[in-house]
Design an enzyme around this catalytic site. Sequence first.
Site, PDB file in Angstrom:
ATOM      1  N   PRO A   1       0.954  -1.296   0.004  1.00  0.00           N
ATOM      2  CA  PRO A   1       0.094  -0.002   0.160  1.00  0.00           C
ATOM      3  C   PRO A   1       1.013   1.346  -0.027  1.00  0.00           C
ATOM      4  CG  PRO A   1      -0.055  -1.135   2.110  1.00  0.00           C
ATOM      5  CD  PRO A   1       0.750  -1.987   1.214  1.00  0.00           C
TER       6      PRO A   1
ATOM      7  N   ASP B   1       5.974   2.495   1.792  1.00  0.00           N
ATOM      8  CA  ASP B   1       4.997   1.273   2.157  1.00  0.00           C
ATOM      9  C   ASP B   1       4.426   1.586   3.453  1.00  0.00           C
ATOM     10  OD1 ASP B   1       3.931  -1.063   2.948  1.00  0.00           O
ATOM     11  OD2 ASP B   1       5.888  -2.178   2.798  1.00  0.00           O
ATOM     12  N   HIS B   2       2.896   1.667   3.267  1.00  0.00           N
ATOM     13  CA  HIS B   2       2.088   2.071   4.399  1.00  0.00           C
ATOM     14  C   HIS B   2       1.960   1.052   5.580  1.00  0.00           C
ATOM     15  CE1 HIS B   2      -0.373   5.043   6.397  1.00  0.00           C
ATOM     16  NE2 HIS B   2      -0.975   5.602   5.392  1.00  0.00           N
ATOM     17  N   ARG B   3       2.335  -0.178   5.277  1.00  0.00           N
ATOM     18  CA  ARG B   3       2.439  -1.236   6.168  1.00  0.00           C
ATOM     19  C   ARG B   3       3.722  -1.190   7.486  1.00  0.00           C
ATOM     20  NH1 ARG B   3       3.130  -6.063   2.219  1.00  0.00           N
ATOM     21  NH2 ARG B   3       4.717  -4.900   1.700  1.00  0.00           N
TER      22      ARG B   3
ATOM     23  N   SER C   1       5.173   2.337   7.703  1.00  0.00           N
ATOM     24  CA  SER C   1       5.299   3.611   8.124  1.00  0.00           C
ATOM     25  C   SER C   1       4.259   4.879   7.827  1.00  0.00           C
ATOM     26  CB  SER C   1       6.568   4.533   7.494  1.00  0.00           C
ATOM     27  OG  SER C   1       6.724   5.773   7.920  1.00  0.00           O
TER      28      SER C   1
END
Lengths: 325, 449
Positions: free
Chosen positions: B247, B421-423, B425
């Site tokens: 994501p 990568d939203h997972r 940060s």
Amino acid sequence: MAEIIMREAIARGLREALDKDERAFIMGEDVGAYQGAYAVTKGFFEKYGPERVRDTPIAEGVMVGAGVGAAMAGQRPIVEIMTINFLLLGIDQVVNHAAKLRYMSNGQLEVPLIIRTVTGGGAQLAATHSQSFEGWFASVPGIKVAIPSDPYDALGLFRSALDERDPVIFAEHALLYGFKGEVPDAPYKVPFGQAAVKREGKDITLVAYGRMVHVAQNAAKLFAEMGKQAEVIDVRTLRPLDLDTIVKSVKKTNRCIVVEEVWETGGFGSWIAQSVQEAAFDDLDGPVGHVGGLDVPAPYNGVLEAAAIPDAKRVLQKAKELFGM
Amino acid sequence: MATELTMPQMGYDMQEGTLVRWLKREGAEVKVGDAIAEIETDKAVVEFEASEAGVLNKLLVAEGTSVPVGKPIAIIGAPGEKVTAPAAAPAPAPAANGKGAPASSPKRPPEAVEARQEPVTAPAPADDHAAAPGEVRASPVARKLADEMGIDLSKIKGTGPGGRITRDDVMAADKSKAAKTETKAEPQKPAEATARLAAPAPAAPKKEAPAAEHAPAPAAKPGEKVPLSKMRQQIARVTTKSKQEIPHFYVTAEIDMTEAMKLRKQINASLESEGIKISVNDLIIKACVGALRKIPNLNSSYTGDAIQNHPSINIGIAIAMEDGLIMPAIMDCAGKTLAQISQASKDLITRAQKGTLHAQEYTGGTFSISNMGMFEVTNFAAIIQPPQAGVLAVGTVMKKPVVRNDQVVIAETMNATLSVDHRVSDGAEGAKFIVEVKKDLENPLSLLV
């Protein structure tokens, strides 16, 4: 804990339904004054009256359609279709309406309809009265299909069917009504989607439902004489199907045969067999077997009819062919 | 003791490599780090180095053969040592140059059955279902058990239908095997050395396109369908996987590069005699390294159940190639000066074009920079290179009116967009990172200390 026959177990479930919920009612051909073609509703008409135990004309499409409408309107209809062979006349109501109304109304409608019906052959009722169509209905998303093999499961599954908010086909095998088994007095339920290991073994898994569970049990006895232990799994509900229990067993035994009464071609058991093959391929010691009825219209002649329906010997023969057992 | 050298994984998602050329002969003595073969990956031809010192006892594959990652390609041993344990060599495929593979062992090796299950991907007979002469028929569970117990299926007689080896046959063989006192030498384990190359576990080697697809794609004519090159396939795979699984979120900042450009001019003027020339990208790399040291969370990988922080900062730089792009990394940037980064970056670009990158440089990147400054673009967003957690996309430095102390002045600015990568940060951290980069580039002297 008392031993009762399956007919009585189902009648108990029906009485509980009518006593517990005044919205519940039964309708079907001969369910009232005649007290049920298979005597399941014996005494019901006197006790609950014609409003709640309704005799209907011979018009299965109308009966199922009325059931769908009543369920949509908030009632708890239990429609008895004398045999699953006649449910073909109501199949549009089942497949195109009951199964899809929740989906097509975006969840605004639900159809808590139970269709009790009698399935299977073996009673010399000839080609149009001896068929097993529960697998057909189980292939339709939106429908749940339960098929008990003993009194305990019959009552437990029926109680779960009463909790369902979606249409349930409750298929009772004609030859099992007199089958005796222990049923506890204390309340219990048999949840949908939970297969039962009816006999434990390590050498082969026999998967069955309805009367074929007993055929599998007989086969297991023959295997035992050969020094092999068969595990017998009763799937209890075709949809939802508990594949996990089956696969777990196959991983232990490495061999699997699915037994069912319907014609071998296109039977629901083929789907189970295929699913097992996919899920447990590396644990298989041979192809997943499928034993079904012979691809002929059910013969009237008793000897021929018996030959068309799977028995323990055919299960053994299949095991020999596939696994050299 | 002999060690197997196996096909290394020289790129994220690399599933097989082609052994183009042996650089050493059988029997040659090699030192650690000696190039012994050239291997063609999806991206380039790279040199394969010996991870052990010794004698090249056996070359297990012919030149021109495609070999799945992890399969043995050669055996290295002590001088004069005889090869005792037959290695699970992939069946030699017809070599392009007509030279056959060295025969691995006259006897059928125990793993031969296993090898047959994973057909070599080089040009092979079309029908791999066709039964080979002397094929072993065994049920899936029999194969699995035999594999676990180390039993050679070819030595068992099957009692199942059609002579199929069944579970019980394997169990019986295991009992009789246990009864015998003599034990066989264990097959050699694949060389440990290749473990360092292990990027995220590769999927099981898949069937790949035949060798014909290695050929460069012809120039497309209008309306024509051009088959994908290996590199295009690889880029398609990695970017699709990245966009589907990671994501992404994006943070953009405008960076005033006026001071940085001035400083760069000064440095380059003073270092001209030494032949050092700092590029804008070098400044950006240095700024990113500084920001990553302050925010180490972005120098990490999402592993599914944890966030793996990396011990070193290895900055990947996107390099445009003739038919695609690669993202090799400058290793260990944390301790490097601006001049060292500049040199390393130049070296990387030169070697990328020559195809002599080390495997580690393909897989070891921990954060990347994609610079399109040369194309006069103002903004773009880059796709994260898995398993990294971020990539910075920078556009062209261009003159623009900006407001400074309530005055409109001309400044040299550049837009930078960080993909994260939203997972791993969140937005605030991404903003913090880009502000750090901005601060360093706008006060470029900090890059020198």
